[in-house]
Design a protein around this motif. Structure first.
Motif, PDB file in Angstrom:
ATOM      1  N   ILE A   1      -4.807  12.573 -14.469  1.00 27.27           N
ATOM      2  CA  ILE A   1      -4.149  11.448 -13.919  1.00 27.27           C
ATOM      3  C   ILE A   1      -4.067  11.347 -12.421  1.00 27.27           C
ATOM      4  N   GLU A   2      -4.156  12.724 -11.961  1.00 25.64           N
ATOM      5  CA  GLU A   2      -4.327  12.990 -10.389  1.00 25.64           C
ATOM      6  C   GLU A   2      -5.464  12.383  -9.965  1.00 25.64           C
ATOM      7  N   PHE A   3      -6.561  12.585 -10.589  1.00 28.57           N
ATOM      8  CA  PHE A   3      -7.916  12.001 -10.384  1.00 28.57           C
ATOM      9  C   PHE A   3      -7.820  10.629 -10.129  1.00 28.57           C
ATOM     10  N   LEU A   4      -7.309   9.911 -11.215  1.00 28.72           N
ATOM     11  CA  LEU A   4      -7.190   8.443 -11.154  1.00 28.72           C
ATOM     12  C   LEU A   4      -6.329   7.914 -10.008  1.00 28.72           C
ATOM     13  N   GLN A   5      -5.366   8.663  -9.444  1.00 33.82           N
ATOM     14  CA  GLN A   5      -4.523   8.082  -8.695  1.00 33.82           C
ATOM     15  C   GLN A   5      -4.697   8.824  -7.166  1.00 33.82           C
ATOM     16  N   ASN A   6      -5.818   9.409  -6.977  1.00 31.96           N
ATOM     17  CA  ASN A   6      -6.316   9.659  -5.562  1.00 31.96           C
ATOM     18  C   ASN A   6      -6.357   8.743  -4.983  1.00 31.96           C
ATOM     19  N   THR A   7      -5.691   8.587  -3.799  1.00 31.01           N
ATOM     20  CA  THR A   7      -6.024   7.468  -2.897  1.00 31.01           C
ATOM     21  C   THR A   7      -7.510   7.442  -2.149  1.00 31.01           C
ATOM     22  N   GLU A   8      -8.013   8.606  -1.663  1.00 28.85           N
ATOM     23  CA  GLU A   8      -9.094   8.648  -1.156  1.00 28.85           C
ATOM     24  C   GLU A   8     -10.131   8.215  -2.246  1.00 28.85           C
TER      25      GLU A   8
ATOM     26  N   ASN B   1      -1.514   9.211  -2.365  1.00 29.48           N
ATOM     27  CA  ASN B   1      -1.345   9.561  -3.782  1.00 29.48           C
ATOM     28  C   ASN B   1      -0.231   9.100  -4.334  1.00 29.48           C
ATOM     29  N   LYS B   2       0.533   8.061  -3.632  1.00 31.29           N
ATOM     30  CA  LYS B   2       1.756   7.711  -4.238  1.00 31.29           C
ATOM     31  C   LYS B   2       2.819   8.895  -3.647  1.00 31.29           C
ATOM     32  N   ARG B   3       2.641   9.581  -2.670  1.00 33.43           N
ATOM     33  CA  ARG B   3       3.781  10.627  -2.154  1.00 33.43           C
ATOM     34  C   ARG B   3       3.502  10.342  -0.565  1.00 33.43           C
TER      35      ARG B   3
END
Length: 481
Positions: free
Chosen positions: A264-271, A381-383
């Motif tokens: 999920i962190e891969f999919l949410q990564n902004t860059e 990244n939503k943070r």
């Protein structure tokens, strides 16, 4: 004690690099290139002998590093490695001029892919393999390899990794830096092995498949063919290289997150989202402008995607002379020279994340104009992002463009026209390889003077180490106690 630690670490690093010469030596034996073998054996033997002597002289010393000495180790390690890498070219006689040999070596290890050679097909296969292997060693980082293999450096290993890795924020994906380095190298090796197998299935022999995988995953761009990937005239090979150039331009820590079930962190990564969006949009924009040259949408899309991936990942492969494309298509590729891949990847350039941060900060400043008393911050990244990262990026951008200006001026002094000088500086500092004009994909850097090549070598090293690691030595504050 600190000086001894620095010398020992650099000695160990050079010895590890020298041992990798067993690969081109093996190629020389297989292909009967026995006359080239001493060009590898001599520098390798001298390195091993010197390290053996250092080991006995400094036996009992404890490794000790701090942030200041970390910069010294990384900078001197890279300079020493590039000098070492030039030895096979000089000893074999295939590049007789020292400035040319150094330029080729620096271009290899920094994964730039710019060359002074007008023809590479006349070179022995072992020499060509060494050229492409340098990309692979420099892509993930020669210091990272040393840290991965030597847990004894764990005490100061993080300082070394920080000075070598790319991006505005440096961090560990595991508590121990040696474990982090091993994981990243494992992913790196796995990608290289998979691409090698796929290229062999697509029609390359093992030598070409391995060498071009070294150059692709390392985002370097050296090839054993004068026409680069275009010489194979294989849609399958082009698509394989396109996919792996894109993969190599992604932050390698994201692959680790997939392996440990944090996809999920891969999919949410902004860059990552912005990186893939740029590739998609840039490819689609180029297609209609080059379709008359290719005759079909599929062929035009394949060529557009290949060159977009090649430039944004700073690999530098080519299947066509894009300097002959429609001006609008060339403008898209020119813009990509300013962007680069993702932080934490093997790609060079400014990096997508820095452009994202600057764009988001611009939005924040607009909001402040409209709402002077509001409190705003950028989000990645939503943070929420740290404000000091914005300052870091702004300073880096200024330094980067200043370096571009100096390098373009050095090219102009040598008589290069405006387009050649500007794109040469973008290609060298950004570690892209080819540019436009006289340094386009069908040309080379051989016409520049030796003095210019020395500066270009420094520019490539500075770009690979994200400027600060090389330029910090020119700051008076560094030398103050």
């Amino acid at each position: 004690m600190m000086f001894v630690s620095i010398i020992r670490i650099i000695g160990i690093l050079l010895t590890l690099v020298s041992l990798t010469m067993c690969i081109p030596i093996s190629a020389a034996v297989v292909y009967g290139e026995y006359a080239v073998i001493p060009a590898f054996l001599i520098p390798m033997g001298l390195c091993i002998l010197a390290e053996t002597l250092l080991f006995f002289v400094t036996r009992g010393y404890v490794f000790k590093l701090n942030t200041r000495s970390g910069f010294v180790v990384v900078a001197v390690s890279w300079i020493s490695t590039c000098l070492f890498g030039a030895a096979p070219f000089l000893i074999s006689g295939h590049i007789g001029n020292f400035a040319d040999a150094l330029f080729e070596s620096v271009s290899g290890f920094t994964t730039t892919g710019a060359t002074i050679l007008s023809s590479v097909e006349h070179l022995p296969r072992s020499i060509n393999l060494w050229r492409m292997q340098m990309h692979w060693l420099g892509g993930m980082g020669i210091v990272a390899l040393t840290v991965a293999l030597l847990p004894v450096l764990g005490v100061g290993g993080f300082q070394l990794i920080k000075a070598e890795t790319t991006g505005p924020e440096k961090g560990k994906i595991t508590p121990k830096i040696t474990v982090t380095a091993k994981i990243l190298w494992f992913i790196y090796i796995a990608l290289t092995a998979v691409q090698t197998v796929l290229l062999m299935i697509a029609g390359m022999d093992f030598f070409d498949a391995l060498g071009h995988s070294f150059a692709t995953v390392g985002t370097g761009g050296f090839s054993s063919r004068n026409a680069s990937i275009g010489s194979y005239r294989s849609p399958g090979i082009e698509w394989i290289c396109t996919i792996f150039m894109i993969l190599a331009g992604i932050n390698f820590s994201l692959y680790y997150r997939i392996l440990v079930g944090r996809g999920i962190e891969f999919l949410q990564n902004t860059e990552l989202k912005v990186y893939t969006f740029i590739i998609f949009i840039a490819s689609l924009i180029i297609v209609p402008f080059i379709m008359p040259l290719y005759g079909s949408f599929g062929s035009a899309l394949r060529s557009a995607a290949f060159h977009v991936a090649s430039i944004i990942s700073t690999t530098g492969f080519s299947t066509a002379d894009y300097s002959l494309w429609h001006p609008a298509a060339r403008m898209v590729l020119f813009i990509l020279l300013f962007i680069g891949g993702c932080a934490g990847s093997t790609a060079g350039g400014i990096k997508v994340i820095r452009w994202v941060i600057m764009a988001k900060q611009m939005g924040v400043e607009v909001k402040r104009l409209l709402h002077p008393h509001g409190v705003f911050s950028i989000h990645l990244n939503k943070r929420p992002g740290r404000e000091d990262v914005v300052y870091n990026v702004a300073a880096f951008m200024f330094l980067y463009f200043f370096m571009l200006m100096l390098t373009a001026f050095a090219a102009a002094i040598n008589g290069a026209d405006l387009i050649t000088a500007l794109t040469a500086s973008l290609a060298l500092v950004g570690n892209v390889g080819p540019g436009f004009g006289k340094v386009g994909p069908a040309e080379n850097f051989g016409f520049f003077s030796d003095a210019a090549k020395y500066w270009f070598s420094f520019a490539m090293l500075a770009g690979r180490l994200e400027l600060y690691t090389m330029l910090v030595f020119f700051m008076p504050t560094y030398w103050k106690k």
